[in-house]
Each structure stands twice: as structure tokens, then as C-alpha cells.
Enzyme design. Structure first.
Site, PDB file in Angstrom:
ATOM      1  N   GLY A 209       5.417  -5.744  -7.913  1.00 22.18           N
ATOM      2  CA  GLY A 209       4.727  -6.874  -8.553  1.00 22.18           C
ATOM      3  C   GLY A 209       3.304  -6.509  -8.920  1.00 22.18           C
TER       4      GLY A 209
ATOM      5  CG  ASP B 247       6.789  -1.024 -10.823  1.00 20.96           C
ATOM      6  OD1 ASP B 247       7.840  -1.682 -10.909  1.00 20.96           O
ATOM      7  OD2 ASP B 247       6.447  -0.411  -9.797  1.00 20.96           O
TER       8      ASP B 247
ATOM      9  CG  ASN C 108      18.218   1.276 -12.444  1.00 24.22           C
ATOM     10  OD1 ASN C 108      19.288   0.814 -12.037  1.00 24.22           O
ATOM     11  ND2 ASN C 108      17.301   1.773 -11.632  1.00 24.22           N
TER      12      ASN C 108
ATOM     13  CB  VAL D  90      -0.942  -0.006   1.218  1.00 23.07           C
ATOM     14  CG1 VAL D  90      -1.651   1.335   1.361  1.00 23.07           C
ATOM     15  CG2 VAL D  90      -1.985  -1.119   1.051  1.00 23.07           C
TER      16      VAL D  90
ATOM     17  N   GLY E  20       3.426  -1.495  -4.927  1.00 25.95           N
ATOM     18  CA  GLY E  20       4.232  -2.721  -4.871  1.00 25.95           C
ATOM     19  C   GLY E  20       4.621  -3.048  -6.301  1.00 25.95           C
TER      20      GLY E  20
HETATM   21  O1  RIB Z   1       8.073   1.018  -8.252  1.00 22.79           O
HETATM   22  C1  RIB Z   1       7.183   1.764  -7.470  1.00 22.79           C
HETATM   23  C2  RIB Z   1       6.754   0.958  -6.294  1.00 22.79           C
HETATM   24  O2  RIB Z   1       7.861   0.706  -5.463  1.00 22.79           O
HETATM   25  C3  RIB Z   1       5.740   1.622  -5.411  1.00 22.79           C
HETATM   26  O3  RIB Z   1       4.416   1.351  -5.786  1.00 22.79           O
HETATM   27  C4  RIB Z   1       6.096   1.105  -4.020  1.00 22.79           C
HETATM   28  O4  RIB Z   1       5.080   0.344  -3.469  1.00 22.79           O
HETATM   29  C5  RIB Z   1       7.390   0.326  -4.190  1.00 22.79           C
HETATM   30  O5  RIB Z   1       7.168  -1.016  -4.253  1.00 22.79           O
END
Ligand code: RIB
Length: 308
Positions: free
Chosen positions: A45, A257, A189, A16, A43
Site C-alpha cells: 500500500g 507496486d 498476475n 519496513v 509495504g
Molecule cells: O511488493 C513489494 C513489497 O511487498 C515490499 O515492499 C514488502 O514490504 C512487501 O509488502
């Protein structure tokens, strides 16, 4: 040609996000007031899973949440995003993962993670999910869960011929390259690449040499993300340049992500790796024009309407 729907498994984390928008970071011993705060789902994942699902892939998640209010909300969020939660486990007596995040006016972010229940993900839980994972076109992993989970998943997927993608974030000096043999795509990276190889990554030649060092140890392809300079896809034979997509940043949180999740989506939908990476670079760029992590990820319809 229309894209087919791919199936993606994410073996990884959920958090969260506790996001503070601040004019500047406080110094040691200093208290300052920040203008805004937002709670969001994050997160690495979960973010990658949501990006792939939002673009149209069929996504399953193998992850652990705590037995707290955040755990229930995570499961609901996965479901609302169309993600299969059959292998989302609630861990008794553990809190859910949380991430205090600070975003400065430049859009740059600083993140702390508290893994909580994510530390309980285990090779056994991956084995339980194996029959479902076996139907996936690609499996995505990051480093917010125990390394043993990633090593086990990579070895198992390689034995089944399933494409694997590992995003080594956050960087870890404990990651053992010998255990990554058979990994299809390693996506660091430049800082993560330097940390892992102990080699310089100052120039393009350095980056290619460091990536090829990993390829010599059994990783198939390396995708190095370079921020404002785009990315490089390095294989044993060639190097493909992925041009940067320039936008005015609002919030960069979760852009990495968005890149990895959309890359998996495009790859699983039939694109070759360079094409999937070019599309992913565009998708990631769109995400930094909006606030938040998952809520900054566009649907295909929004993507179509997006203009730079
Ligand atoms: O890559 C961004 C994420 O890194 C965020 O959402 C945070 O939860 C951490 O896991």
C-alpha cells in the site's frame, strides 16, 4: 495537453523492508554470509502511495502503524513524500509491519511479511476516512490488510461511483470474488489469477477466459500482469495488449507496486486505461534498474531523463 492532478486514496498496508542482498539463498539448516543489508520503507500500500505521489498525484493513506520506532518513521516517511497522514493510525501494543526480503544477483526477490499493525485496519477506520475518500478519483487496495476492509471499501466506493483498483497481492485463496462486485479494476498476475479462479493461465486464451470468468461475477475490468510478456487489459468486449518494457534488472522488489501506483496516477490524471497501463509499464520498468522499493521510484523529471 498537460495532465491534471488526480487525487488518490490508498486503503492498505505499510511495512519496513529489511533487505538482504545475497549471492544465493541458504538451504535448510545452512548458514551463509550475505554481502549487504539495507533498511527501507515498503509495504504494498505504502509503495503504491509513494509511486503515485512522486509522480504528482495528491495522495491520502488509510493505514495502521505500530506504537514502535518503525511506526513513527513510517509516518515521517509518508509526510516527506507529501502523503496525507490524517488517517494513519498508531495501534497501541502492536508492532509495525515488517518484511524481510532477499534479493539475488539476478534481481529476483523473495519476501516474507509480518503484518503487525496492518492486521488492525478495519471497516470502521475506512468509514472514518469516508468523507476524505469521497473526494478521490481512485482508491487503491492490496491484500496485506484484512479482506473485510477491501470488501467494505469496494462496496462503499461502488455506491459512490468512485473508481477502485485492487491488486490481489500477496495471493490469497480466501479472497471471495462474490465480494468484489462493482470493483473497477482487478490487477492480478497470472499466478494470482489462477489461484483465484482455479482456472489454467498457461496461454493467452486461458488468461482471457479466466479474466472473463471474474468479469461475469461483477468485476468491471481485469488487468493481468505477465512479467516479461507485458500485461493484458481484459473487458467484457475486448482485450488490449500492453507490451513489455525490457530493461536489465537490478532489483525487482516493488516493481509491481510501481506499476499499480503509477497506473492509478495516470488514470486519475485523465489517461484512458490502455494509455495509463502503457505508461505504468514504463514506470515499473525504470524501477527495476535501481535498488530498493520506494527509493527506486522516479520523479517526473528523472523519468524524462531516463533512457532505455
Ligand atoms: O511488493 C513489494 C513489497 O511487498 C515490499 O515492499 C514488502 O514490504 C512487501 O509488502
Amino acid at each position: 495537453m498537460s495532465e491534471s492532478q488526480g487525487r488518490i486514496g490508498v486503503v492498505g498496508s505499510n511495512m519496513v523492508d529489511l533487505v538482504t542482498y545475497t549471492d544465493r539463498m541458504p538451504g535448510p539448516g545452512e548458514t551463509i554470509e550475505a554481502p549487504e543489508f539495507e533498511l527501507g520503507f515498503g509495504g504494498k500500500g505504502a509503495n503504491q502511495a509513494v509511486a503515485a505521489s512522486r509522480l504528482g498525484s495528491s495522495v491520502m493513506m488509510v493505514t495502521c502503524v505500530g506504537d514502535d520506532m518503525f511506526g513513527q518513521q513510517q509516518i515521517r516517511n509518508f509526510q516527506e513524500n507529501g502523503i496525507d497522514t490524517s488517517h494513519v493510525h498508531r495501534v497501541e501494543g502492536k508492532s509495525s509491519g515488517v518484511a524481510p526480503i532477499f534479493v539475488e544477483p539476478s534481481g529476483e526477490n523473495s519476501i516474507l511479511i509480518i503484518k503487525g499493525a496492518n492486521a488492525s485496519l478495519s471497516p470502521d477506520l475506512v468509514d472514518q476516512a469516508a468523507p476524505a475518500l469521497e473526494g478521490c478519483d481512485a482508491i487503491l487496495m492490496q491484500l496485506e490488510v484484512p479482506l473485510a476492509v477491501n470488501y467494505h471499501t469496494i462496496a462503499w466506493a461502488a455506491s459512490k461511483g468512485i473508481t477502485t483498483i485492487l491488486n490481489p497481492a500477496p495471493a490469497s485463496t480466501e479472497l471471495d470474488v462474490a465480494q468484489l462486485a462493482g470493483l473497477s479494476f482487478f490487477c492480478p498476475n497470472e499466478t494470482e489469477l489462477a489461484t483465484l479462479t482455479g482456472m489454467p493461465t498457461d496461454s493467452d486464451d486461458d488468461i482471457i477466459a479466466a479474466a472473463r470468468n471474474l468479469i461475469a461475477q461483477g468485476i468491471e475490468q481485469v488487468v493481468v500482469t505477465l512479467g516479461g510478456r507485458g500485461a493484458r487489459l481484459v473487458t467484457a468486449e475486448k482485450v488490449e495488449e500492453i507490451a513489455p518494457v525490457k530493461v536489465a534488472p537490478v532489483d525487482t522488489t516493488g516493481a509491481g507496486d510501481a506499476f499499480i501506483g503509477s497506473f492509478a496516477h495516470y488514470l486519475a490524471s485523465g489517461a484512458d486505461a490502455p494509455e495509463a497501463l502503457r505508461k505504468a509499464a514504463f514506470y515499473a520498468a525504470t524501477s527495476i534498474t535501481r535498488r530498493g522499493t520506494q527509493k527506486s521510484y522516479l520523479t517526473p523529471e528523472e523519468l524524462e531523463r531516463f533512457s532505455l
